[in-house]
Design an enzyme around this catalytic site. Structure first.
Site, PDB file in Angstrom:
ATOM      1  N   SER A   1      -3.115  -7.569   3.065  1.00 24.09           N
ATOM      2  CA  SER A   1      -3.465  -7.416   4.479  1.00 24.09           C
ATOM      3  C   SER A   1      -3.895  -8.755   5.074  1.00 24.09           C
ATOM      4  O   SER A   1      -3.553  -9.073   6.219  1.00 24.09           O
ATOM      5  CB  SER A   1      -4.577  -6.385   4.640  1.00 24.09           C
ATOM      6  OG  SER A   1      -4.124  -5.106   4.266  1.00 24.09           O
TER       7      SER A   1
ATOM      8  N   ARG B   1      -1.747  -6.432  -8.205  1.00 17.57           N
ATOM      9  CA  ARG B   1      -0.676  -7.366  -7.865  1.00 17.57           C
ATOM     10  C   ARG B   1      -0.545  -8.469  -8.899  1.00 17.57           C
ATOM     11  O   ARG B   1       0.545  -8.935  -9.170  1.00 17.57           O
ATOM     12  CB  ARG B   1      -0.943  -7.999  -6.501  1.00 17.57           C
ATOM     13  CG  ARG B   1      -0.831  -7.051  -5.340  1.00 17.57           C
ATOM     14  CD  ARG B   1      -1.261  -7.712  -4.067  1.00 17.57           C
ATOM     15  NE  ARG B   1      -2.662  -8.094  -4.233  1.00 17.57           N
ATOM     16  CZ  ARG B   1      -3.463  -8.443  -3.256  1.00 17.57           C
ATOM     17  NH1 ARG B   1      -3.022  -8.521  -2.047  1.00 17.57           N
ATOM     18  NH2 ARG B   1      -4.718  -8.747  -3.498  1.00 17.57           N
TER      19      ARG B   1
ATOM     20  N   HIS C   1       0.839  -1.204   0.000  1.00 20.22           N
ATOM     21  CA  HIS C   1       0.000   0.000   0.000  1.00 20.22           C
ATOM     22  C   HIS C   1       0.871   1.251   0.000  1.00 20.22           C
ATOM     23  O   HIS C   1       0.625   2.197  -0.758  1.00 20.22           O
ATOM     24  CB  HIS C   1      -0.894   0.060   1.252  1.00 20.22           C
ATOM     25  CG  HIS C   1      -1.948  -0.984   1.326  1.00 20.22           C
ATOM     26  ND1 HIS C   1      -2.143  -1.754   2.461  1.00 20.22           N
ATOM     27  CD2 HIS C   1      -2.895  -1.389   0.440  1.00 20.22           C
ATOM     28  CE1 HIS C   1      -3.156  -2.576   2.270  1.00 20.22           C
ATOM     29  NE2 HIS C   1      -3.628  -2.388   1.041  1.00 20.22           N
TER      30      HIS C   1
ATOM     31  N   LYS D   1     -17.871  -6.252   7.112  1.00 21.03           N
ATOM     32  CA  LYS D   1     -16.636  -6.938   7.487  1.00 21.03           C
ATOM     33  C   LYS D   1     -16.328  -6.648   8.950  1.00 21.03           C
ATOM     34  O   LYS D   1     -16.722  -5.618   9.495  1.00 21.03           O
ATOM     35  CB  LYS D   1     -15.461  -6.466   6.626  1.00 21.03           C
ATOM     36  CG  LYS D   1     -15.513  -6.929   5.192  1.00 21.03           C
ATOM     37  CD  LYS D   1     -14.244  -6.540   4.480  1.00 21.03           C
ATOM     38  CE  LYS D   1     -14.224  -7.051   3.057  1.00 21.03           C
ATOM     39  NZ  LYS D   1     -12.977  -6.700   2.374  1.00 21.03           N
TER      40      LYS D   1
END
Length: 172
Positions: free
Chosen positions: A128, A90, A17, A41
């Site tokens: 994460s 990614r 990040h 979440k």
């Protein structure tokens, strides 16, 4: 003046990040990191903790600010007067998902474009979720997060880590 929004959960913020933040801050005039407050979440860190961590790790970037938001990203971008959304990629699987989001956002707000940054190869595997899994099992997560948040991570995982760290009687 180009204003961009870099949205995410950042739970926790990773070196990947931070790499995107640093690079994006060089391309736009003003970068707003949007910390998503997603009620569906259960994050490790509260939105307030995540905002504080991001402010700490980005304090040296004069054109970066951190805000929390909920709801549609496009509405947040409009409130910030942003014309660009920053997204990190990614892998090819990220691209397919992010392309769908970019098209949807473009349909909702033709005045806002999406700019993709490919992640530095050093961080292409970092997420994460992976950081939290490593921390849960007592692994060395410090290679994946900014130094400033190591203490916060250790505090969150102190009880969990005790289960997996060897005791004196375990050593041979």
């Amino acid at each position: 003046m180009t204003i961009a929004v870099y949205p995410g959960s950042f739970d926790p913020v990773t070196l990947g990040h931070l790499d995107i933040i640093e690079r994006a801050s060089k391309v736009v005039d003003h970068l707003i990191i949007g910390v998503l407050n997603n009620n569906s979440k259960t994050p490790l860190f509260s939105v307030e903790e995540r905002v504080k961590m991001l402010k700490d790790v980005t304090a040296h970037f004069p054109n970066v600010e951190v805000q929390s938001f909920g709801g549609l990203l496009i509405e947040f971008a409009h409130r910030c007067n942003a014309t660009v959304i920053i997204r990190g990629l990614r892998a090819i699987t990220d691209f397919e998902y992010e392309l769908q989001l970019a098209h949807s956002n473009r349909m909702l707000a033709p005045d806002v474009d999406t700019m993709f940054f490919t992640t530095n190869l050093r961080y292409a595997y970092v997420s994460s979720s992976m950081v939290k899994e490593v921390a849960t099992f007592g692994g060395d997560f410090t290679k994946f997060v900014p130094e400033q948040i190591t203490a916060s991570m250790l505090e969150k995982y102190k009880d969990v880590r005790k289960q997996y760290l060897p005791t004196d009687k375990d050593s041979v």
